[in-house]
Write a protein that holds these residues in place. Structure first.
Motif, PDB file in Angstrom:
ATOM      1  N   ARG A   1       9.972   8.295 -10.360  1.00 60.35           N
ATOM      2  CA  ARG A   1       9.193   8.055  -9.147  1.00 60.35           C
ATOM      3  C   ARG A   1       8.139   6.971  -9.382  1.00 60.35           C
ATOM      4  N   LEU A   2       7.441   7.084 -10.513  1.00 52.46           N
ATOM      5  CA  LEU A   2       6.389   6.111 -10.799  1.00 52.46           C
ATOM      6  C   LEU A   2       6.983   4.727 -11.046  1.00 52.46           C
ATOM      7  N   ALA A   3       8.077   4.663 -11.783  1.00 53.92           N
ATOM      8  CA  ALA A   3       8.719   3.369 -12.043  1.00 53.92           C
ATOM      9  C   ALA A   3       9.111   2.699 -10.736  1.00 53.92           C
ATOM     10  N   ALA A   4       9.614   3.491  -9.784  1.00 56.01           N
ATOM     11  CA  ALA A   4       9.986   2.942  -8.483  1.00 56.01           C
ATOM     12  C   ALA A   4       8.761   2.411  -7.749  1.00 56.01           C
ATOM     13  N   ALA A   5       7.658   3.155  -7.799  1.00 61.80           N
ATOM     14  CA  ALA A   5       6.432   2.728  -7.120  1.00 61.80           C
ATOM     15  C   ALA A   5       5.890   1.435  -7.704  1.00 61.80           C
ATOM     16  N   VAL A   6       5.857   1.357  -9.023  1.00 65.54           N
ATOM     17  CA  VAL A   6       5.348   0.154  -9.692  1.00 65.54           C
ATOM     18  C   VAL A   6       6.234  -1.048  -9.358  1.00 65.54           C
ATOM     19  N   LEU A   7       7.538  -0.854  -9.428  1.00 63.71           N
ATOM     20  CA  LEU A   7       8.469  -1.937  -9.114  1.00 63.71           C
ATOM     21  C   LEU A   7       8.341  -2.356  -7.657  1.00 63.71           C
ATOM     22  N   PHE A   8       8.199  -1.380  -6.769  1.00 63.12           N
ATOM     23  CA  PHE A   8       8.051  -1.663  -5.345  1.00 63.12           C
ATOM     24  C   PHE A   8       6.813  -2.513  -5.075  1.00 63.12           C
ATOM     25  N   VAL A   9       5.703  -2.180  -5.715  1.00 64.64           N
ATOM     26  CA  VAL A   9       4.471  -2.955  -5.538  1.00 64.64           C
ATOM     27  C   VAL A   9       4.665  -4.382  -6.021  1.00 64.64           C
ATOM     28  N   HIS A  10       5.202  -4.540  -7.210  1.00 57.22           N
ATOM     29  CA  HIS A  10       5.336  -5.876  -7.785  1.00 57.22           C
ATOM     30  C   HIS A  10       6.341  -6.737  -7.012  1.00 57.22           C
ATOM     31  N   LEU A  11       7.429  -6.140  -6.568  1.00 58.00           N
ATOM     32  CA  LEU A  11       8.444  -6.920  -5.859  1.00 58.00           C
ATOM     33  C   LEU A  11       8.046  -7.227  -4.424  1.00 58.00           C
TER      34      LEU A  11
ATOM     35  N   LEU B   1       0.818  -1.212   0.000  1.00 60.25           N
ATOM     36  CA  LEU B   1       0.000   0.000   0.000  1.00 60.25           C
ATOM     37  C   LEU B   1       0.852   1.262   0.000  1.00 60.25           C
ATOM     38  N   PHE B   2       2.024   1.211   0.604  1.00 62.16           N
ATOM     39  CA  PHE B   2       2.922   2.358   0.521  1.00 62.16           C
ATOM     40  C   PHE B   2       3.287   2.637  -0.938  1.00 62.16           C
ATOM     41  N   GLY B   3       3.470   1.584  -1.715  1.00 62.48           N
ATOM     42  CA  GLY B   3       3.767   1.759  -3.137  1.00 62.48           C
ATOM     43  C   GLY B   3       2.604   2.356  -3.899  1.00 62.48           C
ATOM     44  N   PHE B   4       1.384   1.907  -3.590  1.00 58.38           N
ATOM     45  CA  PHE B   4       0.203   2.483  -4.230  1.00 58.38           C
ATOM     46  C   PHE B   4       0.106   3.982  -3.942  1.00 58.38           C
ATOM     47  N   ILE B   5       0.327   4.356  -2.692  1.00 57.09           N
ATOM     48  CA  ILE B   5       0.225   5.764  -2.318  1.00 57.09           C
ATOM     49  C   ILE B   5       1.289   6.591  -3.029  1.00 57.09           C
ATOM     50  N   PHE B   6       2.501   6.063  -3.121  1.00 54.40           N
ATOM     51  CA  PHE B   6       3.582   6.768  -3.800  1.00 54.40           C
ATOM     52  C   PHE B   6       3.226   6.986  -5.273  1.00 54.40           C
ATOM     53  N   ALA B   7       2.631   5.987  -5.907  1.00 54.58           N
ATOM     54  CA  ALA B   7       2.234   6.107  -7.314  1.00 54.58           C
ATOM     55  C   ALA B   7       1.109   7.124  -7.487  1.00 54.58           C
ATOM     56  N   VAL B   8       0.118   7.071  -6.603  1.00 57.33           N
ATOM     57  CA  VAL B   8      -1.017   7.996  -6.688  1.00 57.33           C
ATOM     58  C   VAL B   8      -0.567   9.432  -6.450  1.00 57.33           C
ATOM     59  N   ASP B   9       0.279   9.642  -5.456  1.00 55.17           N
ATOM     60  CA  ASP B   9       0.779  10.991  -5.187  1.00 55.17           C
ATOM     61  C   ASP B   9       1.621  11.518  -6.341  1.00 55.17           C
TER      62      ASP B   9
END
Length: 273
Positions: free
Chosen positions: A250-260, A189-197
Motif C-alpha cells: 500500500r505504501l509503495a503504491a502511495a509513494v509511486l503515485f505521488v512521484h508519478l 494529495l490523494f497519494g499523501f492521504i493514502f500513505a498517511v492512512d
C-alpha cells in the motif's frame, strides 16, 4: 500505550482512504478476467489504458485518463498481472487513480490539506511510552531522528508526548505544512492521504515520500511497538508477515503515485518541427 487505545483517541475520520472507498463501493466480489491484453494510448494530452479494445473506465463510469505516462503503464501492468480473477482490492495504484478521478466524496484541496493537518496531533511517532524502558529506548532511538528530520525539513517544532493527551500543534506548524501540501495538485494529495492512512503517521509518510527512508523502513517504524510486543506474546508468522507485506504494498503504491503525478514525471509528446 497500546495501538488500540491510540486509535480510540483519534476523532472519527470523515475522509475514508482511497482503497477503503473503492473496495466498499465496487470490489465486493471478484471479477473474472475478461481481457487478454493491456495497452496504453496517448490521446489529447493524456494517457489512457485499454483492456483489449475496451477503454478502461472508473467505478463511476468516467474514462480513465492520467497525465503521467509511467503511471498509466503502471496501472496497465497491474491489470496485466491479474490471473483468472481480478483481485482489485490488491490493485492499489488503480484504486488511487480511480478515487482521484471520481473523487466520490467531492473533497476539495482544502478538505484534503485540513485532513492531513488534523492528523498530525494523532501521529503514531509522537506518542511515546516511558513506563517500559526498553520500549522507550527503542522509540527514542528509532522515532526521534525522524521527528527531528521532519522539523528541520518542514520548519516545524513538533514535540512528542509521554502522556495520554495529544501533543500541541502550533498554528505556525500547521501553516508551514499547509504551504507545502498546497503546492501539490489534488491528485498528489490523494497519494499523501493514502500513505498517511497506511502508516497512521504524517511524519513517516512524508519521510517515505521524500525518500528519507525506504518503504520497508517506514512500515517497520510504523509497526515498531507491535513488533516489540510480539517478542513477548509470540508471532503468527503467516498472519503478521502478510500484514506487513500488505502495508508495504500500500505504501509503495502511495509513494509511486505521488512521484508519478508530479510534473517532472510526465512524458509529453514531442512536437515535430
Amino acid at each position: 500505550m497500546s495501538n488500540l487505545f491510540r486509535a480510540l483517541q483519534r476523532p472519527l475520520a470523515t475522509f475514508l482512504s482511497a482503497s477503503q472507498q473503492v473496495t466498499k463501493r465496487c470490489y465486493a466480489a471478484p471479477l473474472k478476467r475478461f481481457y487478454k491484453q493491456t495497452s496504453v494510448l496517448y490521446n489529447d494530452g493524456k494517457y489512457e489504458v485499454t483492456l483489449d479494445n475496451r477503454k478502461l473506465k472508473t467505478p463511476n463510469g468516467k474514462l480513465f485518463t492520467v497525465k503521467s505516462e509511467p503511471l498509466a503503464i503502471a496501472v496497465a501492468t497491474e491489470f496485466d498481472a491479474q490471473k483468472e480473477h481480478i483481485e482489485r482490492s490488491k490493485m492499489h495504484l488503480s484504486a488511487l487513480c480511480f478515487t482521484a478521478i471520481d473523487n466520490p466524496n467531492r473533497h476539495t484541496k482544502t478538505d484534503m490539506v485540513n485532513y492531513l493537518l488534523n492528523y498530525i496531533a494523532t501521529d503514531t511517532v509522537l506518542f511515546q511510552y516511558d513506563d517500559e524502558k526498553d520500549l522507550h529506548d527503542l522509540q527514542r532511538n528509532e522515532w526521534d531522528p525522524i521527528i527531528k528530520w521532519f522539523n528541520e525539513r518542514y520548519g516545524t517544532n513538533l514535540e512528542k508526548t509521554m502522556v495520554i493527551s495529544p501533543p500541541s500543534i502550533s498554528a505556525d506548524d500547521k501553516m508551514n505544512v499547509s504551504k507545502y501540501l498546497l503546492s501539490h495538485s489534488e491528485d498528489v494529495l490523494f497519494g499523501f492521504i493514502f500513505a498517511v492512512d497506511t502508516l497512521k503517521s504524517v511524519v513517516l509518510a512524508f519521510a517515505a515520500i521524500d525518500q528519507r527512508i525506504s518503504v520497508d523502513k517506514a512500515v517497520s517504524l510504523a509497526r515498531l511497538e507491535e513488533e516489540y510486543q510480539l517478542k513477548f506474546w509470540g508471532r503468527v508468522e503467516w498472519a503478521h508477515d502478510l500484514s506487513q507485506q500488505e502495508l508495504q504494498a500500500r505504501l509503495a503504491a502511495a509513494v509511486l503515485f505521488v512521484h508519478l503525478n508530479r510534473s517532472e514525471h510526465f512524458v509529453k509528446e514531442k512536437s515535430i518541427v
